[in-house]
Design an enzyme around this catalytic site. Structure first.
Site, PDB file in Angstrom:
ATOM      1  N   ASP A 325       1.062  -1.656   0.144  1.00 44.42           N
ATOM      2  CA  ASP A 325      -0.200  -0.071  -0.198  1.00 44.42           C
ATOM      3  C   ASP A 325       0.685   1.719  -0.012  1.00 44.42           C
ATOM      4  O   ASP A 325       0.166   2.236  -0.073  1.00 44.42           O
ATOM      5  CB  ASP A 325      -1.246   0.148   1.173  1.00 44.42           C
ATOM      6  CG  ASP A 325      -2.248  -0.980   1.035  1.00 44.42           C
ATOM      7  OD1 ASP A 325      -2.222  -1.450  -0.389  1.00 44.42           O
ATOM      8  OD2 ASP A 325      -2.913  -1.205   1.590  1.00 44.42           O
ATOM      9  N   HIS A 459     -22.710 -26.938 -16.385  1.00 46.98           N
ATOM     10  CA  HIS A 459     -24.194 -26.820 -16.861  1.00 46.98           C
ATOM     11  C   HIS A 459     -24.575 -27.302 -14.720  1.00 46.98           C
ATOM     12  O   HIS A 459     -24.666 -29.030 -15.246  1.00 46.98           O
ATOM     13  CB  HIS A 459     -24.887 -27.140 -17.474  1.00 46.98           C
ATOM     14  CG  HIS A 459     -25.865 -27.339 -17.584  1.00 46.98           C
ATOM     15  ND1 HIS A 459     -26.976 -26.043 -17.958  1.00 46.98           N
ATOM     16  CD2 HIS A 459     -27.085 -27.884 -18.162  1.00 46.98           C
ATOM     17  CE1 HIS A 459     -28.446 -25.616 -17.425  1.00 46.98           C
ATOM     18  NE2 HIS A 459     -28.469 -27.047 -17.613  1.00 46.98           N
TER      19      HIS A 459
HETATM   20  C1  LIG Z   1     -11.562  -2.901   5.432  1.00 43.20           C
HETATM   21  C2  LIG Z   1     -10.706  -3.339   4.819  1.00 43.20           C
HETATM   22  C3  LIG Z   1     -11.300  -4.260   3.384  1.00 43.20           C
HETATM   23  C4  LIG Z   1      -9.722  -4.784   3.199  1.00 43.20           C
HETATM   24  N1  LIG Z   1     -10.507  -5.762   2.490  1.00 43.20           N
HETATM   25  C5  LIG Z   1      -9.489  -6.329   1.298  1.00 43.20           C
HETATM   26  C6  LIG Z   1      -9.536  -7.701   0.937  1.00 43.20           C
HETATM   27  O1  LIG Z   1     -10.757  -8.488   0.593  1.00 43.20           O
HETATM   28  N2  LIG Z   1      -8.582  -7.868  -0.750  1.00 43.20           N
HETATM   29  C7  LIG Z   1      -7.773  -7.505  -0.790  1.00 43.20           C
HETATM   30  O2  LIG Z   1      -6.963  -7.766  -1.342  1.00 43.20           O
HETATM   31  N3  LIG Z   1      -7.373  -6.046   0.100  1.00 43.20           N
HETATM   32  C8  LIG Z   1      -8.074  -5.729   0.828  1.00 43.20           C
HETATM   33  N4  LIG Z   1      -7.694  -4.779   1.478  1.00 43.20           N
HETATM   34  C9  LIG Z   1      -6.829  -4.440   1.866  1.00 43.20           C
HETATM   35  C10 LIG Z   1      -5.208  -4.268   2.541  1.00 43.20           C
HETATM   36  O3  LIG Z   1      -5.504  -4.582   3.637  1.00 43.20           O
HETATM   37  C11 LIG Z   1      -4.143  -3.952   2.233  1.00 43.20           C
HETATM   38  O4  LIG Z   1      -3.796  -3.765   0.122  1.00 43.20           O
HETATM   39  C12 LIG Z   1      -2.851  -5.071   2.556  1.00 43.20           C
HETATM   40  O5  LIG Z   1      -3.050  -5.203   3.980  1.00 43.20           O
HETATM   41  C13 LIG Z   1      -1.567  -4.375   2.654  1.00 43.20           C
HETATM   42  O6  LIG Z   1      -0.911  -4.481   2.899  1.00 43.20           O
HETATM   43  P1  LIG Z   1       0.244  -4.184   2.955  1.00 43.20           P
HETATM   44  O7  LIG Z   1       1.667  -4.512   3.482  1.00 43.20           O
HETATM   45  O8  LIG Z   1       1.086  -3.468   1.828  1.00 43.20           O
HETATM   46  O9  LIG Z   1       0.309  -3.299   4.546  1.00 43.20           O
HETATM   47  P2  LIG Z   1       0.013  -3.713   5.990  1.00 43.20           P
HETATM   48  O10 LIG Z   1      -1.030  -4.555   5.983  1.00 43.20           O
HETATM   49  O11 LIG Z   1      -0.723  -2.381   6.159  1.00 43.20           O
HETATM   50  O12 LIG Z   1       1.654  -4.206   7.261  1.00 43.20           O
HETATM   51  C14 LIG Z   1       2.104  -2.526   7.045  1.00 43.20           C
HETATM   52  C15 LIG Z   1       2.919  -3.227   8.318  1.00 43.20           C
HETATM   53  O13 LIG Z   1       3.572  -2.562   9.032  1.00 43.20           O
HETATM   54  C16 LIG Z   1       3.500  -1.530  10.275  1.00 43.20           C
HETATM   55  N5  LIG Z   1       4.291  -0.793   9.931  1.00 43.20           N
HETATM   56  C17 LIG Z   1       4.436   0.128   9.795  1.00 43.20           C
HETATM   57  N6  LIG Z   1       5.439   1.125   9.747  1.00 43.20           N
HETATM   58  C18 LIG Z   1       6.062   0.503  10.425  1.00 43.20           C
HETATM   59  C19 LIG Z   1       7.340   0.386  10.812  1.00 43.20           C
HETATM   60  N7  LIG Z   1       8.101   2.089  11.171  1.00 43.20           N
HETATM   61  N8  LIG Z   1       8.387  -0.409  11.865  1.00 43.20           N
HETATM   62  C20 LIG Z   1       8.003  -1.451  12.288  1.00 43.20           C
HETATM   63  N9  LIG Z   1       6.477  -1.706  11.291  1.00 43.20           N
HETATM   64  C21 LIG Z   1       5.917  -0.625  10.718  1.00 43.20           C
HETATM   65  C22 LIG Z   1       2.853  -1.558  10.776  1.00 43.20           C
HETATM   66  O14 LIG Z   1       2.116  -2.365  11.808  1.00 43.20           O
HETATM   67  C23 LIG Z   1       1.853  -2.866   9.531  1.00 43.20           C
HETATM   68  O15 LIG Z   1       1.608  -4.291  10.054  1.00 43.20           O
HETATM   69  C24 LIG Z   1      -8.336  -4.210   2.703  1.00 43.20           C
HETATM   70  C25 LIG Z   1      -8.375  -3.083   3.948  1.00 43.20           C
HETATM   71  C26 LIG Z   1      -9.198  -3.166   4.616  1.00 43.20           C
HETATM   72  C27 LIG Z   1      -8.932  -2.259   5.256  1.00 43.20           C
END
Ligand SMILES: Cc1cc2nc3c(=O)[nH]c(=O)nc-3n(C[C@H](O)[C@H](O)[C@H](O)COP(=O)(O)OP(=O)(O)OC[C@H]3O[C@@H](n4cnc5c(N)ncnc54)[C@H](O)[C@@H]3O)c2cc1C
Length: 481
Positions: A325, A459
């Site tokens: 993200d 089907h």
């Molecule tokens: C309500 C909701 C429903 C969703 N449903 C879906 C779905 O059905 N399907 C789908 O594909 N996506 C869905 N998403 C989106 C999905 O959750 C995100 O795209 C995904 O979690 C992104 O992953 P990420 O690893 O980039 O970040 P994140 O999952 O946000 O993880 C980032 C991590 O970094 C850690 N962090 C941050 N800064 C630091 C730091 N300085 N030091 C150490 N750790 C740190 C945080 O604690 C966190 O655990 C949904 C999101 C929400 C909010």
């Protein structure tokens, strides 16, 4: 606080243990690299603890409630829902989350990934200082240096609106909604993207009066216009007041809720009183306190970390990669996109030649009732990019299984005119999240309608409607002219 002066020097440091971070770590470790993953909260991140998994668990319960109503109204089953025990629902949801969390921790341990608990701040291009939360037994600071690569995976958090600060009770984000003490009798959902539509749908199934307000002229505005139209119709049929092209003028906090004024698309001002205002106006990348400048990194004006090389997801600073993200579009802010990005980065760092993520072929799903699922270009996007297109559509109720479900819905296929490449597939209806897989292969493999028309669909199934549309586009339709 003790200072650990021993420098840790793994091959790869991953900052953030969400789906983007842990997939990078697992794949890199699987390729023989020495990996340290830094996480300040819980591995699994947003998706596991506050996003995909808990929300889909709740939406499953919502489907069961809706199923009882359908059983009574359509199938002569003498059943009613007495009430929903929110505590029991939450317990099942949280058990699913906890078991998945244990699973992720076990996978990381089994792969040999070292997980460091604490908050990471960059101190240089490949150096990180980790400060732990500081328990009595393990206070401290660790300095880590990555020999090969640093991967940023700090994810996102809910965006809020100025003057509308969440208080966790009356004004809530999608995070707060999970941990609320009970189910509200009325909800105003602000934001008609996937998260807003899903929460609107969930609360309606649970019996709440729901108003869904979206500023764009249609809900799920990134989807094909026909998807928005069918989803709007489906939600309205369920009694949700869908207001697209509408704006929140102001919101007043009451003792037990909010009173908001909404300017509708017709220019009327309406007052909506609700127990809860759920703000679902998008997600913002998390970079505060991360020390990007120490590594020579910047963000764009929206806060995203932009890769210089999208094929390697590598920033302008060599050896610093970004996944999940934190990435701007064309990445999608979806967990499965972040898995693909994690694999790509790990393989790239290990010296493998991996193809870039094909974002156009990544499916997008909204798990509301009805669901939407799509892959590739919308009709408008295809035309805007200069394609001459053929469009095939079919209501799901045109096939027997669609009539059995009785929930409407549709299939829409956008293909290059004259039997050319399939550019996009768009579905609305029950279970379409499980139906999109074949279409992602069709789009990802640059298939043409005649390639698909050769293959027989079972089907009676809902996916027969997908097959029918392709048969028609290939000039072999049975039920369409
Ligand atoms: C309500 C909701 C429903 C969703 N449903 C879906 C779905 O059905 N399907 C789908 O594909 N996506 C869905 N998403 C989106 C999905 O959750 C995100 O795209 C995904 O979690 C992104 O992953 P990420 O690893 O980039 O970040 P994140 O999952 O946000 O993880 C980032 C991590 O970094 C850690 N962090 C941050 N800064 C630091 C730091 N300085 N030091 C150490 N750790 C740190 C945080 O604690 C966190 O655990 C949904 C999101 C929400 C909010």
């Amino acid at each position: 606080m003790t200072i650990d002066t021993g420098i840790n020097t793994p091959d790869v440091i991953v900052v953030g243990g969400g789906t983007g971070g842990y997939s990078t770590a697992l794949r890199a470790a699987g390729l023989g690299l020495d990996v340290t993953l830094v996480e300040r909260d819980k591995v699994g991140g947003t998706c596991l603890h506050r996003g995909c998994i808990p929300s889909k668990a709740m939406l499953h319960a919502a489907e069961l409630v809706d199923g009882i109503a359908e059983a009574r109204e359509r199938w002569g089953v003498k059943a009613t829902v007495d009430s929903v025990d929110w505590g029991a629902l939450v317990a099942t949801r949280d058990d699913i989350v906890a078991r998945n969390h244990k699973g992720v921790e076990a996978h990381l341990a089994h792969a040999g990934v070292r997980v460091v608990r604490g908050s990471a701040r960059l101190t240089g291009a490949r150096t990180v200082r980790v400060e732990s939360a500081g328990t009595e037994s393990a206070p401290g600071v660790q300095d880590l240096t990555a020999r090969r690569a640093l991967v940023l995976a700090t994810g996102s958090r809910p965006r809020t609106l100025p003057g509308l600060d969440p208080d966790g009770r009356r004004v809530v984000t999608s995070d707060d909604a999970l941990f609320a003490p009970g189910l509200p009798a009325s909800v105003l959902v602000l934001g008609g993207g996937a998260i807003g539509a899903e929460y609107a749908s969930f609360h309606r199934s649970m019996g709440a009066e729901v108003t869904l307000v979206e500023a764009a002229d249609r809900i799920v505005p990134l989807e094909d216009a026909d998807v928005s139209r069918h989803l709007t119709r489906g939600l309205k049929k369920r009694g949700i007041d869908v207001q697209a092209g509408a704006r929140l003028l102001d919101a007043e906090l009451l003792e037990n809720g909010v009173r908001a004024r909404v300017r509708t698309a017709r220019g009327e001002t309406r007052t909506v009183t609700a127990e809860r205002l759920l703000v679902a106006v998008g997600r913002a990348p998390v970079t505060e306190g991360l020390g990007l400048d120490a590594a020579g990194l910047t963000t764009d004006e929206r806060g995203f970390v932009v890769p210089e090389d999208w094929g390697r997801l590598e920033t302008a600073v060599p050896g610093v990669h970004v996944v999940g993200d934190l990435l701007p579009p064309p990445s999608l802010g979806l967990a499965h996109a972040s898995f693909a990005e994690g694999l790509l980065v790990a393989e790239t760092v290990a010296g493998l030649e991996s193809p870039p993520v094909d974002y156009a072929a990544v499916p997008r799903v909204t798990y509301s009732s009805p669901q939407t699922a799509s892959v590739g270009l919308s009709e408008a996007e295809a035309r805007a990019r200069g394609h001459e297109v053929d469009v095939g559509t079919m209501p799901l109720t045109a096939v027997a299984k669609g009539m059995v479900h009785g929930q409407g819905g549709m299939v829409k296929v956008v293909a290059e005119a004259g039997g050319g490449q399939v550019l996009g597939v768009h579905l609305v209806g029950p279970n379409v999240s499980e139906m999109i897989a074949e279409s992602q292969l069709i789009v990802g493999w640059d298939a043409e309608p005649s390639d698909v028309a050769r293959h027989v669909h079972a089907h009676p199934t809902l996916s027969e409607a997908v097959g029918e549309v392709f048969l028609t586009l290939a000039g072999r339709g049975l039920h369409q002219q």
